[in-house]
Design a protein around this motif. Sequence first.
Motif, PDB file in Angstrom:
ATOM      1  N   GLY A   1      -8.364 -14.838  31.765  1.00  0.00           N
ATOM      2  CA  GLY A   1      -7.644 -15.227  32.986  1.00  0.00           C
ATOM      3  C   GLY A   1      -6.170 -14.872  32.911  1.00  0.00           C
ATOM      4  O   GLY A   1      -5.602 -14.749  31.824  1.00  0.00           O
ATOM      5  N   MET A   2      -5.566 -14.694  34.122  1.00  0.00           N
ATOM      6  CA  MET A   2      -4.132 -14.415  34.180  1.00  0.00           C
ATOM      7  C   MET A   2      -3.344 -15.660  34.562  1.00  0.00           C
ATOM      8  O   MET A   2      -2.149 -15.754  34.334  1.00  0.00           O
ATOM      9  N   GLY A   3      -4.034 -16.576  35.221  1.00  0.00           N
ATOM     10  CA  GLY A   3      -3.330 -17.789  35.660  1.00  0.00           C
ATOM     11  C   GLY A   3      -2.379 -17.507  36.805  1.00  0.00           C
ATOM     12  O   GLY A   3      -1.412 -18.232  37.003  1.00  0.00           O
ATOM     13  N   MET A   4      -2.630 -16.455  37.576  1.00  0.00           N
ATOM     14  CA  MET A   4      -1.727 -16.129  38.684  1.00  0.00           C
ATOM     15  C   MET A   4      -2.377 -16.355  40.033  1.00  0.00           C
ATOM     16  O   MET A   4      -1.697 -16.395  41.056  1.00  0.00           O
ATOM     17  N   GLY A   5      -3.699 -16.509  40.064  1.00  0.00           N
ATOM     18  CA  GLY A   5      -4.414 -16.602  41.336  1.00  0.00           C
ATOM     19  C   GLY A   5      -3.943 -17.773  42.174  1.00  0.00           C
ATOM     20  O   GLY A   5      -3.536 -17.600  43.334  1.00  0.00           O
ATOM     21  N   LEU A   6      -3.950 -18.983  41.604  1.00  0.00           N
ATOM     22  CA  LEU A   6      -3.590 -20.159  42.393  1.00  0.00           C
ATOM     23  C   LEU A   6      -2.103 -20.199  42.759  1.00  0.00           C
ATOM     24  O   LEU A   6      -1.771 -20.471  43.913  1.00  0.00           O
ATOM     25  N   PRO A   7      -1.159 -19.917  41.790  1.00  0.00           N
ATOM     26  CA  PRO A   7       0.251 -19.916  42.219  1.00  0.00           C
ATOM     27  C   PRO A   7       0.533 -18.916  43.333  1.00  0.00           C
ATOM     28  O   PRO A   7       1.284 -19.229  44.271  1.00  0.00           O
ATOM     29  N   ILE A   8      -0.103 -17.728  43.256  1.00  0.00           N
ATOM     30  CA  ILE A   8       0.127 -16.738  44.325  1.00  0.00           C
ATOM     31  C   ILE A   8      -0.462 -17.258  45.626  1.00  0.00           C
ATOM     32  O   ILE A   8       0.160 -17.174  46.689  1.00  0.00           O
ATOM     33  N   SER A   9      -1.645 -17.880  45.533  1.00  0.00           N
ATOM     34  CA  SER A   9      -2.262 -18.405  46.757  1.00  0.00           C
ATOM     35  C   SER A   9      -1.358 -19.448  47.407  1.00  0.00           C
ATOM     36  O   SER A   9      -1.187 -19.485  48.616  1.00  0.00           O
TER      37      SER A   9
END
Length: 775
Positions: free
Chosen positions: A731-739
């Motif tokens: 995982g990158m851990g960027m999906g939710l913050p970007i959303s």
Amino acid sequence: MASVFMPQVGGPMLVHFKSTVVLMQGRALAEFRMAAALGRALLFVLLASVALVCPSIASAAEPQKRVLIISSVDPNLPAIALMNQAIRATLKNALPARVAIYNEVQDEFQIPNDKYAAEMVRLLRRKYEGERIDVIIVLSSPALKFLLKYKDELFSNTPIVFLTEDQAEVGGLSLGSNVTGVWGRTALVPNLDLMLALHPETERVVVVSGSSPYDKFWMTKAQNDFRAYESKVRFTYLTDMTIQKLRQELASQPKKSVVLFISFMVDSAGNNFSLPEALSFVAPTSSAPIYAVAETQLGTGVVGGSVMSYGALGTSAAELALRILAGEKPQEIAPQGVPNVLMFDWRELRRWKIDEAQLPPGSIVRYRQFTVWRLYRWRIIGAMTLIALQALGIIWLLFTRAKRRQAEEAKKNLAAIVETSDDAILSKSLEGAITSWNAGAEKMFGYSATEIVGQDYSILAPHDLKGEVRENLERVSRGESMDHLETVRLSKEGVRIDVSLTISPIKNERGRIVGASSIARDITARKNAEVEALRQRAEMVHLSRVTMLGELSSSLAHELNQPLGAILRNTEAAELFLQDPSPDLEELRAIVQDIRNDDQRAGAVIDRMRSLLKRREVEHNLLDLNVLVSEVVGLVRPDANSRKVQLALEAVSSILLVRGDRVQLQQVLLNLLLNAMDAVNERPPDLRRVTVRTQPAGTLVEVTVSDTGHGIPPDKFARLFEPFFTTKANGMGMGLPISRRIMEAHFGSIRAENGSAGGATFHFTLPVAKEESAS
Ligand code: ADP
């Protein structure tokens, strides 16, 4: 008792008197002086007018009166002196300039001598031969006895006024018709009553007298008079002892004792004493308060008492003499007693803690010592007030000086702050002329203060913002302030500087607005950082999209493989048809058409991919969220199928209009769906379910993505939307913050919760858009 008389008990006596001091202080003294001065003035006026009107009256009309005073002891002794003074004052006052007073002393009793009386009579006869004496005042009973005996030889018809200490002294005398007089009173019982009243706890009364017959006479009288009191208190009669022994006795009296000192002419060793002498020796060391019977005892260490007043006796005797001089017959005037006086020594009252308020009414308190405070109270208060006022004045001055210094310091500090500030701080008049310019301004804009002060402020504004400057000045002159106004100004070199301005009105002392202050902060760096952040965000969005597309590879392959396979199969079919010598052209045309269609389908898939991957400006178009959701679900479905996830879409039938960027919103939903599919991955295939719902919610539109996965551990909720937070191996851990960023940019929100039956549910909402044109 300070006897100046020879009582019938007889015997030689040496009598000394301590003069009485009348303490007059303060106002009393002033009043007395004023009254005396007034009296003198009145007397003078009276005499002058009498002398003017009738000059002969004073000298000739009334014959001069002659008064002879005969006493038994030295007239200089205080008691005699007191009486003499009172007699003289009373006579002189009543008969000013018309009375002659003579004095004789018949002191035979001091040195008894048989021939004395005869010689004395001869001498007096010779002395006063041919002299008319109008009245004789006799002080004391020995002189009275002498006179009564030799009256006919000496002053045969002259009226006599006697003066004795006690009525008892004249009791046995045949006075004859031409004699009257006054007597005092040696108060025994009244003094005992007084002592018991002032010392109610008294258990013992000590009565003191000396060893002379006179002393013993009074001691016997006291014993008789006090018998009635023996049931109440115990009596000790101290008599017949030396003065030293008496002193010891008085010094060792038990508590609750009081002393009545009635007489002490001679002690047991034969020493003569006056009462003041005896008292001065024994009173200071006495352990019990001592009460007195005569005025002259006051001041020697006694508390006081009901005392005989020699002044009052003298005055009363002189008044009788005056009545006789005025024509009254002595036999018409009955001999009379002179009342005692209640007199106390202030110092002794304090020594024995006797409350002045307890004294009987009419009591005279002598030897009062006024404290400095009582004497000078008003002056002290005045001086202290003055000092206090001065001190207050000084404190006020110091305070205001300190305040002024503080203010000056504060001003200096402020000036230093302004001068060293990195912000440009300047002021301008309401007309726009620059009036002050700090170092920060110099640094920011490149003009020195001397260069720019006086110039118009609009020099700093780019051409397109000159209007804004004017508008700002107008707002300030109306009293408005502006905070954090982000705008652009020009440096001397013409470089545009992003600034945040705080503009406030400057008021004069009367509250009138006279100018504007302006603080400009250079925000170029911040602006650049913002642009950079935006760029980075776009980069991140792009990257995450690339990643997601990678994850969607099976969907893409599936989408592309289908049309490509169809094309291949149609081409093979066409080739077969062409081997026929007369191919069915219709069929061939249809095949070619299919090939074209499949090709277009594949092209559309690639277009969609391209548009997802393209880095573009954010758009705000009207969209039907239902369409967008079904597109994304369609995109993911092949992937879901291959991962054996049941993907369900429950969309409302109505159009859900929102305004936004299609690609970004797709990305949000795509991300939620991929996460949901990841979450159900570990579940058995029949339990892998992901459901997407759309629904209107008031002024909002809501999309939810629920799954049957492992859910979100409670301790992870807080970090879910943090960048780089991931629980996945790749995982990158960027999906939710970007959303979340995307939702915020669309004035929407996104949140997560765990479903009651397990699994997670993500909600995102967007404001409903007004319908214009959907794209
Ligand atoms: P990534 O997917 O790369 O980890 P995300 O920001 O999309 O980054 O997700 C962050 C983390 O949130 C995930 O690693 C996961 O732990 C958790 N998460 C997201 N969606 C779900 C879900 N549907 N169920 C459970 N956990 C989830």
